[in-house]
Design an enzyme around this catalytic site. Structure first.
Site, mmCIF file in Angstrom:
data_model
loop_
_atom_site.group_PDB
_atom_site.id
_atom_site.type_symbol
_atom_site.label_atom_id
_atom_site.label_comp_id
_atom_site.label_asym_id
_atom_site.label_seq_id
_atom_site.Cartn_x
_atom_site.Cartn_y
_atom_site.Cartn_z
ATOM 1 N N CYS B 88 -10.361 3.102 31.681
ATOM 2 C CA CYS B 88 -8.954 3.264 31.137
ATOM 3 C C CYS B 88 -8.666 3.682 29.926
ATOM 4 C CB CYS B 88 -8.325 1.854 31.740
ATOM 5 S SG CYS B 88 -6.567 2.356 32.229
ATOM 6 N N HIS B 204 -10.570 0.478 37.231
ATOM 7 C CA HIS B 204 -10.999 -0.689 36.657
ATOM 8 C C HIS B 204 -12.007 -1.242 37.701
ATOM 9 C CE1 HIS B 204 -7.957 -0.990 33.344
ATOM 10 N NE2 HIS B 204 -7.397 -0.252 34.000
ATOM 11 N N GLU B 206 -13.805 -3.923 36.504
ATOM 12 C CA GLU B 206 -13.901 -5.145 36.393
ATOM 13 C C GLU B 206 -12.614 -5.674 37.500
ATOM 14 O OE1 GLU B 206 -12.405 -3.093 34.418
ATOM 15 O OE2 GLU B 206 -10.492 -3.934 33.505
#
Lengths: 722, 232
Positions: B88, B204, B206
């Site tokens: 990002c 993302h 994660e």
């Protein structure tokens, strides 16, 4: 502004005239926003105590024990007036302020919610306000790295002159790290940090405590400006300070600036404070004591620090490169003393300043009587058209244009994001908490007592549908001018409604805020918002259960309707769609039915019997089912002819908004167990249909074409915003 | 081996990334504040630049961060072939710093957008997607400036060298216009550098690393990243 009566009272009390600084200090702290002078007298109606409440109403955030050595913290507040004048900064600083409330107790901020009200976005001005408010919330919340996990939005013409921006922040903390908002030891230092002090937001609370006149432009300097990057630095510095247990008290600079922050600390600690304005880090050089002491510049915190910890605190603040100043001391004299270059600019007794205002008289006027009659009702010829109109209507249609602008996943604890019945966050030790806000302001206009209690019940049903047990309530009460008897009557009845609900369901109210004067004079006519008691309810999913969503997921499972459907169409979205307005007596609040249904549904959830679930709310059974099918690959086939209750006509069954009802998807094998739980609990239940393999919505008498339904739902709000 | 997770002022995903890396055997992350400078990277075997709003995204997303002193250290590790992952805002910083080609423009909608998307993984094997070739992944995005753009020549080079690693697609894996959330050229969501050791991606991973969050597809990317760090 202070009333003549208040001014005289203060002078008599002191036996002398007031200085300019003292005038400003009393003006902000005796404002409705800071003093709650019209509202506080009713708070005893709320249930506020419960064995899990660690810290109730009165400080930055309420704290509730969730077990395993953790507390959840919640604060809720309005930022309505600033958002109407400067929607971007007003909304952004609303978010900033509510985060400060929660972190000032030492909490880590883990979630945000917002509840918004606007006039119709078909009018460019309202669309502009919505656009800017959402951008303000999004820019700020996203930047500070706290996920937005819920909220809601409602449109009504009454909000045209007064949009509402209510915000919620959720936090988490271990009890041993809790910092209280009090200064109890004379000799301790007052250390402010986070940002410099400027002229923005001067007397914002006084401006928020008056109705709008036609000269809105002049108030622009009363709106604060936010700085999310500075806030992130404050959060980082505070994390260190709290972790090392260096603070003996903490309060954020919110409404009322340093006057309120230090005044509240002294009040709660039973002490006094001495504040030196020359020690404030300023962003404008020539500011005077009477400005500095009430400035509401954002991102500032006020800490109480024992002399032995001062060095380490300063070291941490310098390491984090945040502006700070040791601005004074806690004293034992019970006074708030302001000094500028050694000269006393103000010296007011804390008891007078903080809540020593003369309580104003307020009249509770009569409320208009509403009729339960439904003479206006006519069975529609085309049910499909009504359902499509409802799906596309502003208070039902898809809100993703709004919530997709919010980061919902940062911190990686979001188990259910926005668009379901409630947002669900993962807390330490694997605890799952659900959060939902609600308020049907149309109901509240027609009947503030039932409307408020029913709004709370609606929030409860959302929490229950997802499988969570309610644990606490926070509220934000938005109303008109309390000096007008008819407006004050709405307020008092709404408080009674919420109080009744909190006792009926034994759920404590642990925090909240009151925003009055949400009305405007337009060409000599009072334009007042619908009564908007915004209710936030939190629930806990017990015994390692998982949240139950509302999309249909099991072909050939049964669809069961629990609860009774009555011919309650007054005040509903159906009425709004066919009449263009709402009138009559809205759906009743039925605590007994609601309570029975809640317990039975939670038991069925705890036994894992429910595959998907929705509560019945706006738009009735028809819309509740449509929301279960729109995002599902599957469909349903219904037979609604036998739905229990006194509703007779088909439209009554489809669109009634009677409370205490749920639709549950239950597989064939679990069905007997589900039915027996409902029977034992005395909850009427009826199999109303089946989940089918194909993506279709078959209501028995007609089918709703799903591609069309999806388009109506998707574009209801978007068509005004793109 | 250790992974340096970089925090600029305003970065806000650093602990999210660290907690996932900690859960991966040999993940071994440590936090590096950008002001600690290049010397703080001397023990690093790999680098993650997480998401957030470095320096408040003032000027342009990632622009201020990209000229910081810490970037010299990151550049050195990258040229030495060590794995670098920009997520990002991290992707934006890598393009601003010239470690990856192209730019990330404001989303076509001009709004921040947060939602779950599907990603089609490229057919060719890259360090970061071993075992995921041609897979369709479900991972969330959250950005205001994710509209990837590069010149026609650069795009040709990227495509002919198999450097377009992720494309936005629908649930069937079709990289259709309707599946493009931000207007990025040819639905590009992530690319690698020429050497294949620097990956920038807007989604993302994660946030899709535990089943309770709704997906573990991102975990596989981070596991590949850790394995690659170990091999170097």
């Amino acid at each position: 502004m202070l009333t003549n009566e208040e001014l005289t009272y203060a002078k008599t009390h002191l036996g002398r005239d007031l200085t300019q600084t003292e005038l400003n200090m009393l003006d902000v702290l005796w404002s409705e926003h800071c003093s709650y002078k019209s509202s506080k007298r009713w708070f005893h109606l709320f249930k506020t105590e419960s064995k899990n409440v660690y810290l109730g109403i009165g400080e930055g955030a309420g704290l509730v024990d969730i077990g395993n050595g953790y507390l959840v913290g919640v604060a809720m507040e309005s930022h309505n007036h600033p958002s109407q004048i400067d929607p971007y900064n007003g909304a952004a600083t609303g978010v900033g302020g509510i985060i400060r409330d929660v972190i000032s107790q030492g909490c880590k901020a883990v979630g945000l919610m917002n509840c918004l009200r606007f006039g119709s976005p078909a009018k460019p001005k309202n669309a502009y306000l919505l656009e800017q408010v959402v951008r303000g919330i999004s820019d700020y919340g996203n930047s500070v790295g706290i996920p937005t996990i819920g909220g809601e939005i409602e449109f009504d013409d009454s909000y045209e002159e007064n949009c509402l921006v209510n915000v919620v922040c959720i936090g988490v903390i271990k009890p041993e790290y809790v910092v209280r908002s009090s200064a109890s030891t004379p000799g301790h230092h007052l250390v402010m940090f986070g940002s410099t002090t400027g002229r923005d937001g001067i007397a914002g609370v006084s401006f928020a405590s008056e109705s709008f006149s036609d000269e809105e432009e002049e108030n622009r300097s009363a709106v604060q400006i936010g700085d999310p990057l500075a806030k992130k630095v404050v959060i980082d510095a505070l994390t260190d300070l709290v972790h090392e247990k260096l603070l003996d008290g903490l309060q954020d600079f919110g409404g009322g600036g340093a006057t309120s922050a230090a005044g509240e600390l002294a009040k709660k600690g039973g002490t006094g404070v001495e504040v030196h304005v020359d020690q404030f880090p300023l962003r404008e050089p020539d500011m005077r004591a009477h400005e500095i002491i009430i400035s509401e510049s954002q991102e500032r915190m006020l800490a109480v620090v024992a002399p032995e910890n001062l060095e380490r605190v300063i070291e941490i603040l310098e390491k984090n490169e945040t502006p700070y100043g040791v601005i004074g001391k806690v004293t034992s004299d019970g006074h708030y003393t302001v000094l500028e270059k050694g000269e006393v600019k103000a010296r007011l007794p804390i008891d007078l300043l903080v809540d020593g205002f003369p309580e104003p008289e307020r009249d509770v006027g009569p409320l208009p009587t509403r009729s339960p009659g439904m003479a206006w009702f006519k069975e529609p010829d085309d049910y499909v058209k009504v359902i499509l109109d409802l799906l596309g209507s502003l208070n039902i249609c898809d809100r993703s244009w709004v919530y997709q602008q919010y980061d919902q996943h940062v911190q990686t604890k979001t188990v259910v994001d926005i668009g379901e019945n409630a947002g669900v966050l993962e807390f330490p030790m694997g605890k799952l908490l659900a959060f939902k806000s609600d308020c049907n302001s149309g109901y509240c206009l027609l009947d503030p007592f039932h409307g408020t209690a029913n709004s709370a019940a609606e929030a409860l049903r959302n929490i229950v549908a997802i499988g969570a047990h309610p644990i606490f309530i926070a509220d934000c009460l938005n109303f008109g001018n309390p000096e007008r008897p008819e407006s004050y009557a709405q307020f008092v009845d709404a408080i009674r409604g919420l109080g009744q609900f909190s006792h009926d369901f034994d759920i404590p109210v642990i925090g909240g805020n009151v925003s009055l004067y949400n009305e405007a004079l337009v060409d000599g006519v009072v334009r007042r918002i619908n009564p908007t008691p915004q209710i936030m309810l939190a629930g806990m999913i017990k015994n390692d259960g998982m949240p139950v969503r509302r999309n249909l997921i099991t072909p050939w499972a049964n669809l069961s309707l629990t609860g009774e459907t009555h011919p309650e169409l007054n005040g509903t979205e159906f009425q709004r769609v066919v009449l263009g307005d709402i009138k009559g007596l809205p759906p009743r609040y039925r605590p007994q039915e609601e309570l029975k249904a809640m317990k039975a549904m939670l038991q069925a959830h705890s036994q894992g019997l429910i595959r998907s679930c929705n509560n019945v709310g706006r738009g009735g059974i028809a819309i509740s089912l449509m929301k279960m099918v729109l995002n599902s690959p599957y469909g349903f086939k219904l037979d609604l002819e036998e739905a229990p209750g006194s509703a007779r006509s088909f439209a009554e069954r489809l669109f009634s908004e009677s409370g205490a009802r749920y639709i549950a998807e239950v597989s064939e094998t679990s069905q007997p167990e589900f039915m027996s739980i409902m029977e034992e609990a005395g909850v009427r239940v009826c199999e109303v249909g089946l989940v089918v393999q194909d993506h279709l919505a078959d209501f028995g008498r007609f089918q709703v074409p799903l591609d069309e339904a999806e388009e109506w739902f998707r574009s209801g709000l978007r068509k005004h915003m793109e | 081996m250790t992974t340096a997770v970089i925090r600029f002022p305003g970065t806000n995903n650093e602990y999210d990334v660290i907690s996932v890396l900690k859960a991966i055997p040999d993940g071994d992350p440590y936090l590096v504040k950008s002001r600690d400078g290049a010397k703080a990277l001397k023990d690093a075997d790999s680098i993650v630049i997480p998401g957030g709003f470095s320096y408040g995204d003032y000027l342009r997303a990632g622009a201020v961060a990209s000229v910081g002193d810490i970037m010299d250290g990151i550049r050195e590790l990258a040229s030495g072939g060590k794995p670098v992952l920009g997520i990002c805002n991290g992707f934006q910083i890598l393009t601003e710093a010239g470690l990856l080609p192209g730019v990330l423009l404001a989303n076509e909608s001009a709004h921040f957008i947060c939602r779950w998307v599907y990603l089609k993984v490229s057919s060719g094997t890259t360090t970061f997607t071993k075992g995921l070739e041609d897979a369709v992944l479900r991972i969330p995005i959250a950005h205001a400036e994710g509209n990837y753009y590069c010149s026609a020549e650069e795009l040709d080079v990227l495509k002919s060298n198999g450097r377009v690693v992720f494309r936005y697609c629908d649930s069937e894996g079709e990289a259709s216009i309707g599946a493009n959330p931000n207007g990025s050229i040819e639905n590009i969501a992530g690319i690698v550098n020429e050497k294949g050791n620097v990956l920038g991606m807007m989604p993302h991973p994660e946030r899709a690393s535990r089943s309770i969050l709704g997906s573990t597809d991102g975990l596989m990317i981070l596991e590949n990243f850790v394995r690659a760090s170990k091999e170097r």
